[in-house]
Enzyme design. Sequence first.
Site, PDB file in Angstrom:
ATOM      1  N   ASP A 168       2.662  -6.580  13.311  1.00 46.54           N
ATOM      2  CA  ASP A 168       3.929  -7.297  12.279  1.00 46.54           C
ATOM      3  C   ASP A 168       4.827  -7.721  12.893  1.00 46.54           C
ATOM      4  OD1 ASP A 168       4.861  -8.307   9.869  1.00 46.54           O
ATOM      5  OD2 ASP A 168       4.830  -6.513   8.742  1.00 46.54           O
ATOM      6  N   MET A 212       1.048  -1.137  -0.068  1.00 41.94           N
ATOM      7  CA  MET A 212      -0.136  -0.045   0.215  1.00 41.94           C
ATOM      8  C   MET A 212       1.158   1.236   0.392  1.00 41.94           C
ATOM      9  SD  MET A 212      -3.296  -1.068   2.663  1.00 41.94           S
ATOM     10  CE  MET A 212      -3.847   1.141   1.868  1.00 41.94           C
ATOM     11  N   ASP A 264       6.682   0.783  12.551  1.00 43.69           N
ATOM     12  CA  ASP A 264       5.598   0.714  11.676  1.00 43.69           C
ATOM     13  C   ASP A 264       4.391   0.752  12.694  1.00 43.69           C
ATOM     14  OD1 ASP A 264       5.938   1.444   9.099  1.00 43.69           O
ATOM     15  OD2 ASP A 264       5.998  -0.843   8.696  1.00 43.69           O
ATOM     16  N   GLU A 308      11.110  10.097  11.979  1.00 41.91           N
ATOM     17  CA  GLU A 308      12.780   9.487  11.669  1.00 41.91           C
ATOM     18  C   GLU A 308      13.780   8.605  10.923  1.00 41.91           C
ATOM     19  OE1 GLU A 308      14.021   8.862  15.382  1.00 41.91           O
ATOM     20  OE2 GLU A 308      11.902   7.364  16.353  1.00 41.91           O
ATOM     21  N   VAL A 313       8.402   3.514   1.234  1.00 38.90           N
ATOM     22  CA  VAL A 313       9.160   5.083   1.718  1.00 38.90           C
ATOM     23  C   VAL A 313      10.163   5.082   1.128  1.00 38.90           C
ATOM     24  CG1 VAL A 313      10.295   4.246   4.160  1.00 38.90           C
ATOM     25  CG2 VAL A 313       7.939   2.393   3.383  1.00 38.90           C
TER      26      VAL A 313
END
Length: 809
Positions: free
Chosen positions: A134, A23, A152, A90, A26
């Site tokens: 996860d 989805m 995450d 960060e 990064v």
Amino acid sequence: MPQPAQSGFGRYEIESVLGVGGMGEVHLAHDTVLRRRVAIKVLTPAAARNPENLRRFEREAHAASSLNHPNILTIYEIGTADDRYFIASEFIEGESLRQHLCNGPLPVRRIVDIAYQVSCAMGAAHSAGIVHRDIKPENIMIRPDHLVKVLDFGLAKLTEPRLPDADSVTTAGLSSTTPGVLVGTLPYMSPEQVRSQNVDARTDIWSLGVVLYEMVTGRRPFEGETTSDILAAILKSDVPDRADYPQHTPAELIRIITKALQKDADERYQSAEDLASDLKSLSRRLEFEAEFERNCSQVSGLETRQPPGIGAPVSRPYVGRAPVVAAALITVALLATYLFWSRYSGAMEGEEINSIAVLPFANASNDPELEYLADGLSEGIINNLAQLPGLKVISRSSTSRYRSGAVDPKAVARELGVEAIVAGRITQREDNLQISAEVVSARDSTRLWGGQYTRRAEGWLAVQSDVSEEIARRLRRKLSAGQTEQLVKRETANPQAYELLLKGRALWRKGGNENSRKAIDYYQQAIVLDPNYALAYAYLAGSYKSLIGNGLLDPGEFKTAAEAAARRALELDQNLADAHYILANIKTDAWEWAQAEREFRRAIELNPNLAAAHNAYSAYLAVVGRHEESIASIRRARELDPLSLMIHANVGYRLYFARRYDEAIESLKHTLQRDQDYALAHLLLGYTYAAKGMYADAIASYQQAAKSGLDSPGTQIFLGAAYAKAGDREKALAVLKRIRTARDYVSPGELAVLHAALDQRDRAFALLEQAYEVHDLQLQYIGTDPAFDNLRGDPRFDALLKRIGLKGA
């Protein structure tokens, strides 16, 4: 590697792509305003076209940004640029845990430290209502300074749960994934995840358990060649045992991993805080061992025995430079350290503790509203531990004496006759309750175990079973599957119902008619919320029975209700000792002797530590004439409730029924040494003096009982009988006149004693017949009570005994 879709997002200039997921993408970027490197996560255009995905992205991003914890990736900004949604966070300098594992096995202390930091991060997120889903080595970053960062948080809920098509890596930091794969990695998924069931914090605990196992062994606990094989292993394969770990893996670490990997979520750690607490305790132990070994290396030519669990003894070479005195001091220090360790670990690992007392949990917040929770928690733990075979557990009525102030474990244990003490405290922190508990040895006041639990309103209900299970394990109890199930059983899953029951219990313990009636109302409310709450029915039955006995409820209306409530409790839970005990009391009052005994014996079989059941059973045995058994039963009750004045007094009362009057007097005087104003002891002493013909002493005891607060019609009846037998008929008749004009309920069975003492036998038997017609509760005692001795031998008396189903003395 995929190229970035555009050069930047507002103030953030894109430098490179870190990864692409189902989805999102990064990127590594530069913040042109604050001049720092950041990570940018972008929702793909395809995913953004789905309104539900967009709403979830925004909701979860806002949730993640609310987290402020040193072990959680910091979110800087949530925004849009050119209709693309992004999150700026960060950028972590360092390596992922996966990269660390590729470099070779980690030291045990490092493993425990990493897991502890991850569990702290999980706890912070779970408190905010965010489940990661996860947890895996790719999502755990380790900075050069050893600080752990979890990535995450909150973003794993962006897609509906569904099984991935393969064992794929999904990460928002270092690895790419196939678009469309669920955020979640199969080998780290919990059984409830692979079944597409609802998940909660315990799913993350499972995943961390997998990571822990992988850090220790270098492989995953549930593996297979295909996706189906992995699924089957997660759902069906046994949890790894001791043989699957490296030889010198600490037993405590294996236990922690095993508990985290339980298939049933209810059997795992129930919160990340609980897991973190155990990891922290293990970390302290490992630090102790390391310090021990460092000290060993400083001793010249000393061959040492190491504490259990850290490997074989090590021989150290002679150093040769240290002064002799210094070497001697080090040797003494090492010896003291080792002796401490041996004593500590022996209590923890080897010795079985056979008696324990659970002290009232302290209300650290000084909030009156927490008092009933603190009392309820300690009482619940007592009730749970009381079911363990071979373990003596002191009754709450004795341990409640230690409610306030610091206590000396040795002194408390000596007074209660136990080998260990359980103590704890409850603290209110915003919407959470923080509960701490510990087990302390009575021999030397060492701390055998300690744990901390943080619960929201819907979660703290489980604490008492969690604490009970952990204490049982620490006490080295060997339990069957059925006993374990009974130990951790929760009477209700409804926190509001449980809270109402605790409020009712708190009021009941305060005493007084109004409090007793309010307690019944709370039990009834609890039953409305949870119609299957067996313990609430049991307490309701007990309350009805008690208030009937005190003359506060109409027996004609409420005897049936009391029995119905007790039977309903047993329909819901046949193993509920309290319900069997209450039903036994009801059957005793109904003169159904065989059924009463059956229920008493079952209650004691289920809960050998139920002091109230031993006390009531001893009374039953006394009225049916089995005095030696009765005395043994009441003495067992005294062992379990050693500070109960009522039980101490009843020891003398049972000796009175057995006509062992001198022993009864000695026992009752001993009770009065504990409390000179204890009215019941004075009353029972009066009974005993009267039975011995010491009427002046009996009169003084009855008068003192009345002065101490037991100025009931019953006390006046026996006072009048003592006057009559002492030859003071005028005073006896004056007492009788006062009783006749009083408004209080007068037991016709007891009143017969006064008329018999006045030689009014026909009137006495008429009252006994009246007592039989109304089923007077006092009539059950006439078979063996010495107070009725001057009526024995009359055919009318024998006939009455036969109708009641009793034998004579």
